[in-house]
Design a protein around this motif. Structure first.
Motif, PDB file in Angstrom:
ATOM      1  N   LEU A  24       0.822  -1.208   0.000  1.00 21.47           N
ATOM      2  CA  LEU A  24       0.000   0.000   0.000  1.00 21.47           C
ATOM      3  C   LEU A  24       0.857   1.260   0.000  1.00 21.47           C
ATOM      4  O   LEU A  24       0.647   2.166  -0.818  1.00 21.47           O
ATOM      5  CB  LEU A  24      -0.939   0.008   1.214  1.00 21.47           C
ATOM      6  N   ASN A  25       1.821   1.344   0.899  1.00 20.29           N
ATOM      7  CA  ASN A  25       2.633   2.562   0.978  1.00 20.29           C
ATOM      8  C   ASN A  25       3.573   2.724  -0.213  1.00 20.29           C
ATOM      9  O   ASN A  25       3.907   3.853  -0.591  1.00 20.29           O
ATOM     10  CB  ASN A  25       3.417   2.608   2.284  1.00 20.29           C
ATOM     11  N   ALA A  26       3.977   1.624  -0.818  1.00 16.31           N
ATOM     12  CA  ALA A  26       4.785   1.735  -2.036  1.00 16.31           C
ATOM     13  C   ALA A  26       3.933   2.309  -3.175  1.00 16.31           C
ATOM     14  O   ALA A  26       4.382   3.168  -3.931  1.00 16.31           O
ATOM     15  CB  ALA A  26       5.359   0.380  -2.424  1.00 16.31           C
ATOM     16  N   LEU A  27       2.694   1.846  -3.289  1.00 16.28           N
ATOM     17  CA  LEU A  27       1.779   2.391  -4.292  1.00 16.28           C
ATOM     18  C   LEU A  27       1.509   3.868  -4.020  1.00 16.28           C
ATOM     19  O   LEU A  27       1.530   4.698  -4.936  1.00 16.28           O
ATOM     20  CB  LEU A  27       0.456   1.622  -4.271  1.00 16.28           C
ATOM     21  N   ARG A  28       1.245   4.181  -2.756  1.00 15.49           N
ATOM     22  CA  ARG A  28       1.005   5.582  -2.403  1.00 15.49           C
ATOM     23  C   ARG A  28       2.201   6.457  -2.756  1.00 15.49           C
ATOM     24  O   ARG A  28       2.047   7.573  -3.255  1.00 15.49           O
ATOM     25  CB  ARG A  28       0.719   5.685  -0.901  1.00 15.49           C
ATOM     26  N   PHE A  29       3.389   5.951  -2.497  1.00 12.57           N
ATOM     27  CA  PHE A  29       4.611   6.719  -2.775  1.00 12.57           C
ATOM     28  C   PHE A  29       4.753   6.988  -4.269  1.00 12.57           C
ATOM     29  O   PHE A  29       5.025   8.125  -4.683  1.00 12.57           O
ATOM     30  CB  PHE A  29       5.831   5.968  -2.242  1.00 12.57           C
ATOM     31  N   VAL A  30       4.589   5.947  -5.087  1.00 12.26           N
ATOM     32  CA  VAL A  30       4.727   6.129  -6.533  1.00 12.26           C
ATOM     33  C   VAL A  30       3.685   7.119  -7.049  1.00 12.26           C
ATOM     34  O   VAL A  30       3.994   8.019  -7.844  1.00 12.26           O
ATOM     35  CB  VAL A  30       4.610   4.787  -7.276  1.00 12.26           C
ATOM     36  N   HIS A  31       2.452   6.972  -6.595  1.00 14.89           N
ATOM     37  CA  HIS A  31       1.402   7.886  -7.044  1.00 14.89           C
ATOM     38  C   HIS A  31       1.679   9.319  -6.571  1.00 14.89           C
ATOM     39  O   HIS A  31       1.352  10.282  -7.281  1.00 14.89           O
ATOM     40  CB  HIS A  31       0.035   7.408  -6.561  1.00 14.89           C
ATOM     41  N   ALA A  32       2.261   9.464  -5.401  1.00  8.32           N
ATOM     42  CA  ALA A  32       2.597  10.810  -4.912  1.00  8.32           C
ATOM     43  C   ALA A  32       3.648  11.462  -5.803  1.00  8.32           C
ATOM     44  O   ALA A  32       3.567  12.658  -6.109  1.00  8.32           O
ATOM     45  CB  ALA A  32       3.084  10.741  -3.465  1.00  8.32           C
ATOM     46  N   THR A  33       4.651  10.694  -6.244  1.00 11.54           N
ATOM     47  CA  THR A  33       5.665  11.259  -7.133  1.00 11.54           C
ATOM     48  C   THR A  33       5.048  11.603  -8.490  1.00 11.54           C
ATOM     49  O   THR A  33       5.369  12.637  -9.092  1.00 11.54           O
ATOM     50  CB  THR A  33       6.842  10.288  -7.340  1.00 11.54           C
ATOM     51  N   GLU A  66       5.708  17.065   1.261  1.00  9.79           N
ATOM     52  CA  GLU A  66       4.823  17.313   0.120  1.00  9.79           C
ATOM     53  C   GLU A  66       4.225  16.005  -0.395  1.00  9.79           C
ATOM     54  O   GLU A  66       3.034  15.942  -0.722  1.00  9.79           O
ATOM     55  CB  GLU A  66       5.583  18.009  -1.002  1.00  9.79           C
ATOM     56  N   LEU A  67       5.051  14.979  -0.480  1.00 11.49           N
ATOM     57  CA  LEU A  67       4.560  13.682  -0.942  1.00 11.49           C
ATOM     58  C   LEU A  67       3.576  13.094   0.059  1.00 11.49           C
ATOM     59  O   LEU A  67       2.557  12.511  -0.321  1.00 11.49           O
ATOM     60  CB  LEU A  67       5.732  12.728  -1.169  1.00 11.49           C
ATOM     61  N   CYS A  68       3.872  13.250   1.333  1.00 13.86           N
ATOM     62  CA  CYS A  68       2.960  12.749   2.369  1.00 13.86           C
ATOM     63  C   CYS A  68       1.626  13.486   2.320  1.00 13.86           C
ATOM     64  O   CYS A  68       0.564  12.884   2.526  1.00 13.86           O
ATOM     65  CB  CYS A  68       3.593  12.899   3.754  1.00 13.86           C
ATOM     66  N   ALA A  69       1.669  14.776   2.053  1.00 16.52           N
ATOM     67  CA  ALA A  69       0.437  15.558   1.977  1.00 16.52           C
ATOM     68  C   ALA A  69      -0.451  15.081   0.838  1.00 16.52           C
ATOM     69  O   ALA A  69      -1.676  15.240   0.877  1.00 16.52           O
ATOM     70  CB  ALA A  69       0.754  17.030   1.808  1.00 16.52           C
ATOM     71  N   ALA A  70       0.166  14.470  -0.166  1.00 14.19           N
ATOM     72  CA  ALA A  70      -0.597  14.012  -1.332  1.00 14.19           C
ATOM     73  C   ALA A  70      -1.318  12.698  -1.063  1.00 14.19           C
ATOM     74  O   ALA A  70      -2.536  12.594  -1.267  1.00 14.19           O
ATOM     75  CB  ALA A  70       0.319  13.867  -2.536  1.00 14.19           C
ATOM     76  N   ASP A 131      -6.325  12.363  -3.051  1.00 11.39           N
ATOM     77  CA  ASP A 131      -7.042  12.423  -1.775  1.00 11.39           C
ATOM     78  C   ASP A 131      -7.777  11.117  -1.510  1.00 11.39           C
ATOM     79  O   ASP A 131      -7.871  10.669  -0.359  1.00 11.39           O
ATOM     80  CB  ASP A 131      -8.036  13.592  -1.779  1.00 11.39           C
ATOM     81  N   LEU A 132      -8.305  10.485  -2.564  1.00 14.88           N
ATOM     82  CA  LEU A 132      -8.974   9.195  -2.408  1.00 14.88           C
ATOM     83  C   LEU A 132      -7.961   8.092  -2.114  1.00 14.88           C
ATOM     84  O   LEU A 132      -8.189   7.228  -1.261  1.00 14.88           O
ATOM     85  CB  LEU A 132      -9.775   8.860  -3.664  1.00 14.88           C
ATOM     86  N   ILE A 133      -6.831   8.106  -2.818  1.00 15.19           N
ATOM     87  CA  ILE A 133      -5.796   7.096  -2.582  1.00 15.19           C
ATOM     88  C   ILE A 133      -5.314   7.154  -1.139  1.00 15.19           C
ATOM     89  O   ILE A 133      -5.052   6.125  -0.507  1.00 15.19           O
ATOM     90  CB  ILE A 133      -4.630   7.293  -3.574  1.00 15.19           C
ATOM     91  N   ALA A 134      -5.222   8.353  -0.577  1.00 12.10           N
ATOM     92  CA  ALA A 134      -4.776   8.507   0.811  1.00 12.10           C
ATOM     93  C   ALA A 134      -5.743   7.852   1.791  1.00 12.10           C
ATOM     94  O   ALA A 134      -5.345   7.463   2.895  1.00 12.10           O
ATOM     95  CB  ALA A 134      -4.628   9.996   1.140  1.00 12.10           C
ATOM     96  N   ARG A 135      -7.006   7.718   1.418  1.00 10.79           N
ATOM     97  CA  ARG A 135      -8.014   7.147   2.306  1.00 10.79           C
ATOM     98  C   ARG A 135      -8.202   5.646   2.119  1.00 10.79           C
ATOM     99  O   ARG A 135      -8.966   5.019   2.845  1.00 10.79           O
ATOM    100  CB  ARG A 135      -9.353   7.856   2.081  1.00 10.79           C
ATOM    101  N   MET A 136      -7.493   5.071   1.171  1.00 11.82           N
ATOM    102  CA  MET A 136      -7.641   3.642   0.911  1.00 11.82           C
ATOM    103  C   MET A 136      -6.745   2.840   1.846  1.00 11.82           C
ATOM    104  O   MET A 136      -5.704   3.297   2.279  1.00 11.82           O
ATOM    105  CB  MET A 136      -7.358   3.347  -0.563  1.00 11.82           C
TER     106      MET A 136
END
Length: 262
Positions: A24-33, A66-70, A131-136
């Motif tokens: 999950l966090n790897a996906l979140r990280f890539v999407h944030a970049t 910034e990435l975390c905020a995304a 914002d939706l990805i952050a809630r998944m």
């Protein structure tokens, strides 16, 4: 795009991330970049595919915050997503350069990733909302959401659940996980789903799982939403719950144009 949290993601990138089987966090990280590049003029994935020059190493620098905020969990007060994300992508060919330098993340996509991210004429893509990805809560929710969002504007939207394979990820083993993901995403997007497994030619193994989306703007006609006969149990996901239909229930719904009512 209409919101700062939205960004364009190419289908080739979607496929790469599905194949990588990231946490999950790897996906979140890539999407944030990806979101960062898409929302900052002058920085594009295609820029990273070019050879470095004496004045431009093609490496993007962004604050970890910034990435975390995304895409990090709302309310998180640390950068654990960054640490876990970097560790999670380390063994995959997604980044050529990736470094956490104090408060800053320095990254450059691999040539494979950068080329996949290039927007080409008539190429398929999806607008995602970080914002939706952050809630998944699971990688399966992110993957399900991504495919659903890609087709949701169609009159009769259909997609296939990724990675379902009789050998490596059989439907019998992953069904509960994907139905739970569908239930969560459906609530977030105000959608309902008719989920239809498909068997191979020998009628022995599930080789694909088709998902039909129903929401306020879809235009399903009679006989098009529910199959007349199904080789495997059909499920309906609505209001945060999944329900498996009996053959009798499936027969009753043949002319329904909505997932939960005639």
């Amino acid at each position: 795009m209409s919101r700062p949290s939205e960004y364009r993601c190419e289908e080739k990138v979607v496929t790469l991330l599905e194949q990588a089987k990231l946490s999950l966090n790897a996906l979140r990280f890539v999407h944030a970049t990806y979101h960062h590049l898409d929302n900052n003029p002058g920085w594009t994935p295609s820029h990273m595919s070019l050879k470095p020059t004496p004045t431009d190493d093609r490496i993007c620098t962004v604050l970890a915050a910034e990435l975390c905020a995304a895409t990090a969990t709302p309310g998180a007060n640390d950068i654990s997503m960054i640490h876990e994300g970097i560790n999670g992508v380390a063994e995959h060919n997604l980044f050529q350069h990736l470094q956490l330098d104090g408060r800053k993340v320095r990254f450059r996509y691999s040539k494979h990733m950068a080329e996949a991210a290039q927007p080409l004429m008539k190429s398929r893509f999806v607008f995602l909302d970080c914002d939706l990805i952050a809630r998944m809560r699971s990688p399966w929710q992110v993957l399900f959401y991504t495919r659903a969002a890609m087709v949701t504007r169609q009159d009769r939207p259909i997609f296939y659940i990724p990675r379902v394979c009789p050998v490596s990820e059989p439907w019998s083993d992953t069904k509960r996980t994907w139905l739970a993901a569908a239930a969560r995403v459906g609530q977030m997007l105000d959608q309902k789903y008719v989920i239809i497994p498909e068997l191979d030619a020998r009628r022995e193994k599930v080789t694909g799982v088709r998902v039909k989306i129903v929401h306020g703007a879809t235009k399903w006609s009679k006989g098009k939403l529910f199959p007349r006969y199904a080789t495997e149990p059909v499920c309906v996901v609505a209001h945060g719950k999944a329900c498996t239909l009996s053959r009798g229930e499936l027969k009753q719904r043949i002319d329904w144009t909505r997932a939960t009512g005639p």
